[in-house]
Design a protein around this motif. Structure first.
Motif, short mmCIF file in Angstrom:
data_model
loop_
_atom_site.label_atom_id
_atom_site.label_comp_id
_atom_site.label_asym_id
_atom_site.label_seq_id
_atom_site.Cartn_x
_atom_site.Cartn_y
_atom_site.Cartn_z
N ALA A 10 0.82 -1.21 0.00
CA ALA A 10 0.00 0.00 0.00
C ALA A 10 0.86 1.26 0.00
O ALA A 10 2.01 1.25 0.45
CB ALA A 10 -0.92 -0.01 1.23
N THR A 11 0.29 2.33 -0.50
CA THR A 11 0.97 3.62 -0.54
C THR A 11 1.27 4.14 0.86
O THR A 11 0.39 4.13 1.73
CB THR A 11 0.10 4.66 -1.27
N ALA A 12 2.50 4.60 1.08
CA ALA A 12 2.87 5.28 2.32
C ALA A 12 2.86 6.78 2.05
O ALA A 12 3.81 7.34 1.51
CB ALA A 12 4.25 4.83 2.80
N HIS A 13 1.76 7.45 2.42
CA HIS A 13 1.62 8.87 2.13
C HIS A 13 2.49 9.75 3.03
O HIS A 13 2.79 10.89 2.69
CB HIS A 13 0.16 9.30 2.29
N TYR A 14 2.89 9.25 4.21
CA TYR A 14 3.53 10.10 5.21
C TYR A 14 4.96 9.70 5.53
O TYR A 14 5.58 10.28 6.41
CB TYR A 14 2.69 10.11 6.50
N ALA A 15 5.51 8.73 4.81
CA ALA A 15 6.87 8.29 5.09
C ALA A 15 7.89 9.40 4.84
O ALA A 15 8.93 9.45 5.50
CB ALA A 15 7.22 7.07 4.24
N GLY A 16 7.58 10.32 3.93
CA GLY A 16 8.50 11.41 3.63
C GLY A 16 8.72 12.35 4.80
O GLY A 16 9.68 13.13 4.80
N TRP A 17 7.84 12.31 5.79
CA TRP A 17 8.01 13.12 6.99
C TRP A 17 9.14 12.59 7.87
O TRP A 17 9.60 13.29 8.76
CB TRP A 17 6.72 13.16 7.79
N TYR A 18 9.57 11.35 7.62
CA TYR A 18 10.56 10.71 8.49
C TYR A 18 11.68 10.10 7.65
O TYR A 18 11.88 8.88 7.61
CB TYR A 18 9.88 9.61 9.33
N PRO A 19 12.43 10.95 6.95
CA PRO A 19 13.46 10.43 6.02
C PRO A 19 14.52 9.60 6.71
O PRO A 19 15.05 8.64 6.11
CB PRO A 19 14.04 11.71 5.40
N ASP A 20 14.86 9.93 7.94
CA ASP A 20 15.90 9.16 8.62
C ASP A 20 15.46 7.73 8.88
O ASP A 20 16.31 6.82 8.93
CB ASP A 20 16.26 9.83 9.95
N LEU A 21 14.17 7.51 9.05
CA LEU A 21 13.67 6.16 9.32
C LEU A 21 13.60 5.31 8.06
O LEU A 21 13.85 4.10 8.10
CB LEU A 21 12.26 6.23 9.94
N TYR A 22 13.28 5.95 6.91
CA TYR A 22 12.89 5.14 5.76
C TYR A 22 13.75 5.30 4.51
O TYR A 22 13.48 4.64 3.50
CB TYR A 22 11.43 5.47 5.41
#
Length: 247
Positions: A25-37
């Motif tokens: 599924a699409t992760a719409h909010y992963a860009g808010w946490y670049p260090d994690l992902y």
């Protein structure tokens, strides 16, 4: 119109009885946490899902096996899921459609923007490892069903375009049809070239999970079931969507 599109998408699978569902599924909010992902674009959501019609359980055995794999880009921290809806929306339809017991292995897939600039870079290598893992685990497994969750274009003033969405409908539909044709033909290379030509000009959020699936299951061909749009006229914006059935 949207409800009719969901009916056309889900009705053909109503008689299936898979043991497990791999949900990309699409992760719409992963860009808010670049260090994690940045190094882990495939976010494993290791939890059960409480829905109005009951709880859908996760497949702990399969999840345990997958999360032990190293260097495949799998993130075990699901912070990006806290505001997300892309997993639950599709599980809601499955919970209504199916009465047999099944379990889920849910992944959110980040934007994979680097692929649009270099297909063999860091994210390209992670996609290759992750999709090889999925292929090795499930390509010959008749009890596993893959479900992809994501939209097509996001257009109009709400999404940063200067024109209202209605001015873009014709050109966007042409782009979407090319995108879905590459998808149904299981041609991820041409799909990526289409997306990279103008760096995702219409913000297709379903590209990362679908591209991941196509690379995981290269032998499958699909049939386009429907195509539609949600016209948010009061905001001069719209979102397009469609469905493809792979057999």
């Amino acid at each position: 119109m949207a409800l009719d599109s969901y009916v056309k998408a889900f009705a053909p699978i109503r008689e299936l009885q898979p043991k497990r569902v791999i949900l990309l599924a699409t992760a719409h909010y992963a860009g808010w946490y670049p260090d994690l992902y940045q190094d882990h674009p495939f976010i494993l959501v290791n939890k059960d899902f409480e829905l109005p019609l009951g709880t859908i359980s996760r497949d702990t055995e399969t999840i345990g096996r997958l999360q032990s794999q190293e260097n495949c880009g799998i993130a075990l921290h699901d912070r990006a899921h806290r505001m997300e809806h892309s997993i639950e929306l599709h599980l809601l339809f499955l919970s209504y459609l199916w009465t047999h017991d099944f379990k889920v292995v849910p992944f959110l897939v980040t934007g994979l923007q680097e692929l649009l600039y270099m297909d063999k870079g860091h994210h390209g290598q992670l996609v290759n490892r992750f999709t090889n893992l999925l292929n090795g685990e499930f390509a010959q497994d008749d009890e596993t069903f893959f479900l992809i969750s994501g939209d097509l274009a996001h257009i109009g003033k709400k999404f940063g375009d200067k024109q209202p969405a209605s001015d873009l409908f014709t050109e966007v539909e042409k782009f979407d049809q090319k995108f879905m044709q590459h998808g149904s033909a299981n041609n991820p290379k041409d799909m990526l070239q289409l997306m990279a030509k103008e760096i995702d000009p219409y913000r297709i959020c379903g590209f990362p999970p679908l591209y991941t699936f196509l690379n995981s299951m290269p032998g499958l061909k699909g049939e386009i079931l429907n195509y539609d749009l949600w016209d948010e006229r009061e905001r001069e914006s719209a979102v397009t969507f469609g469905s493809i059935l792979y057999t």
